[in-house]
Enzyme design. Structure first.
Site, PDB file in Angstrom:
ATOM      1  N   HIS A 187       0.859  -1.197   0.000  1.00  0.00           N
ATOM      2  CA  HIS A 187       0.000   0.000   0.000  1.00  0.00           C
ATOM      3  C   HIS A 187       0.893   1.244   0.000  1.00  0.00           C
ATOM      4  O   HIS A 187       0.851   2.068   0.905  1.00  0.00           O
ATOM      5  CB  HIS A 187      -0.961  -0.024   1.187  1.00  0.00           C
ATOM      6  CG  HIS A 187      -2.042  -1.055   1.030  1.00  0.00           C
ATOM      7  ND1 HIS A 187      -3.209  -0.787   0.344  1.00  0.00           N
ATOM      8  CD2 HIS A 187      -2.112  -2.337   1.435  1.00  0.00           C
ATOM      9  CE1 HIS A 187      -3.965  -1.876   0.347  1.00  0.00           C
ATOM     10  NE2 HIS A 187      -3.313  -2.830   0.991  1.00  0.00           N
ATOM     11  N   HIS A 208       0.786  -8.408  -1.472  1.00  0.00           N
ATOM     12  CA  HIS A 208       0.071  -8.610  -2.742  1.00  0.00           C
ATOM     13  C   HIS A 208       0.718  -7.844  -3.907  1.00  0.00           C
ATOM     14  O   HIS A 208       0.254  -6.806  -4.345  1.00  0.00           O
ATOM     15  CB  HIS A 208      -1.427  -8.334  -2.643  1.00  0.00           C
ATOM     16  CG  HIS A 208      -1.865  -7.119  -1.882  1.00  0.00           C
ATOM     17  ND1 HIS A 208      -1.387  -5.847  -2.127  1.00  0.00           N
ATOM     18  CD2 HIS A 208      -2.800  -6.992  -0.908  1.00  0.00           C
ATOM     19  CE1 HIS A 208      -1.992  -5.002  -1.327  1.00  0.00           C
ATOM     20  NE2 HIS A 208      -2.852  -5.666  -0.579  1.00  0.00           N
ATOM     21  N   ASP A 263      -5.921 -13.334   0.284  1.00  0.00           N
ATOM     22  CA  ASP A 263      -6.490 -12.006   0.589  1.00  0.00           C
ATOM     23  C   ASP A 263      -8.018 -12.127   0.655  1.00  0.00           C
ATOM     24  O   ASP A 263      -8.754 -11.257   0.223  1.00  0.00           O
ATOM     25  CB  ASP A 263      -6.075 -10.982  -0.458  1.00  0.00           C
ATOM     26  CG  ASP A 263      -6.270  -9.537   0.006  1.00  0.00           C
ATOM     27  OD1 ASP A 263      -6.595  -9.323   1.194  1.00  0.00           O
ATOM     28  OD2 ASP A 263      -6.120  -8.622  -0.820  1.00  0.00           O
TER      29      ASP A 263
END
Length: 372
Positions: A187, A208, A263
């Protein structure tokens, strides 16, 4: 002493495939090859149980809820072959994180009948870039070692996602590494140089890969470029929605121990409809989970489907198995999980030749698959 059990088939060991019998109770006792003229080509596959380090929910429950949510999530994922997992939080106010961790704590390191082993917490935020939230709520802020220690005292944090370009976060990466936490980059709007610096200061992976991070360009490699050039480990979501198969293959060539995560959200294993992801409403439709604006918001993936997806894009079963179990276990230093060998925990899955689950065992306990 628990009753010793046996399964027979094509067994994937660290040394390769063995046709034979695996004997176990809570741990694997022996693997005996069978040299008789049995047609091993039709035998079931026996693989290490799946290890998922990024799980937000399943079965209509979210890890940010209190009560029995994590137990229900662990049971649902066990029915899809996950034998150990990290309960993963969302970016949220401190009080919400405290409540979530209080709900996770009783399940950590407890042999919960019928579910995957909860190894601890993956704290995904709030120490992320507010300009790259993805599906995270807007509660991102800079982190401190003091606050992480406070949360870790409630429930053990095994993995933490950090945006290293935020003020003070390079020092935070060093501090977290010094106390034994695995730090992932995610992020993030960081540059290639900032990603490389984070790795040099103790970060060990990426959250991810490709999603919610600065992209690769040939003149501005971004955080994706830092991962492809320097990472040994990284998560990736192989639901074939989050990442194109070609990009998955490129990452596999670049990152030696690229491993898969789901996820997964509360919508996993549930019909289309509206669910919660932390404080946010998400919608399951057409196999995906999205916010109102269409942003992908986690997945409905399960690890058995992740395995089948990897094989469908061209991986052989041995390679695919490592990416849904062994590499994730290695990343957390779990030498007794993610591999089938004498002395390891009896975490294993049995699959037919079409890679559908026949049986799942968590530390020797057979999981009831009827509620899959």
């Amino acid at each position: 002493m628990s009753l010793q059990l046996q399964v027979q088939g094509q067994i994937l060991t660290p040394q390769g495939w063995v046709y034979g019998t695996l004997a176990f109770d809570e741990r694997i006792q022996s693997i005996a090859a069978d040299m008789s003229a049995v047609d091993a080509g039709s035998a079931a596959y026996i693989l290490p149980g799946f290890v998922d380090l990024h799980v937000h929910g399943a079965g209509g429950k979210d890890t940010m809820e209190a009560g029995d949510a994590v137990r229900i999530i662990a049971r649902k994922h066990a029915r899809h072959g996950t034998t150990s997992m990290l309960a993963t939080t969302m970016t949220a106010p401190l009080a919400d994180l405290e409540l979530a961790l209080q709900g996770i704590k009783p399940e950590v390191d407890k042999r919960s009948s019928g579910g995957a082993r909860i190894l601890g917490v993956h704290l995904e935020g709030p120490y992320i870039n507010p300009g790259k939230l993805g599906a995270q709520p807007a509660f991102a802020h800079t982190g401190s070692l003091e606050q992480v220690r406070h949360l870790d005292a409630i429930a053990p944090i095994r993995l933490i996602t950090v945006a290293p370009e935020m003020d003070g976060h390079l020092q935070l990466v060093r501090e977290l590494t010094a106390i034994g936490m695995q730090v992932q980059i995610g992020h993030t709007l960081g540059t290639y140089e900032e990603g490389k610096a984070a790795l040099e200061n103790g970060a060990t992976g990426f959250t991810h890969l490709y999603n919610a991070m600065s992209r690769l360009d040939h003149r501005a490699p971004g955080m994706v470029g830092a991962a492809l050039a320097h990472a040994q480990f990284s998560e990736i979501i192989p639901d074939l929605l989050h990442v194109h198969p070609g990009a998955i293959k490129a990452a596999m060539r670049a990152i030696p121990h690229l491993y898969c995560v789901t996820d997964s959200t509360a919508a996993s294993g549930m019909p289309d409809g509206q669910y919660m992801l932390g404080r946010q409403v998400v919608h399951k439709c057409l196999g995906g989970v999205r916010l109102e604006d269409g942003t992908l918001a986690g997945s409905t993936l399960t690890m058995d489907q992740a395995l089948r997806n990897l094989v469908s894009i061209g991986l052989d079963l041995e390679d695919a198995s490592k990416r849904v179990s062994t590499y994730a276990a290695d990343y957390l230093g779990l030498n007794e999980r993610g591999r089938l060998q004498a002395g390891s925990y009896a975490d294993l899955v049995v699959l037919d030749r079409q890679l559908n689950l026949i049986a799942v065992y968590v530390e020797g306990e057979k999981i009831d698959l009827t509620d899959a």
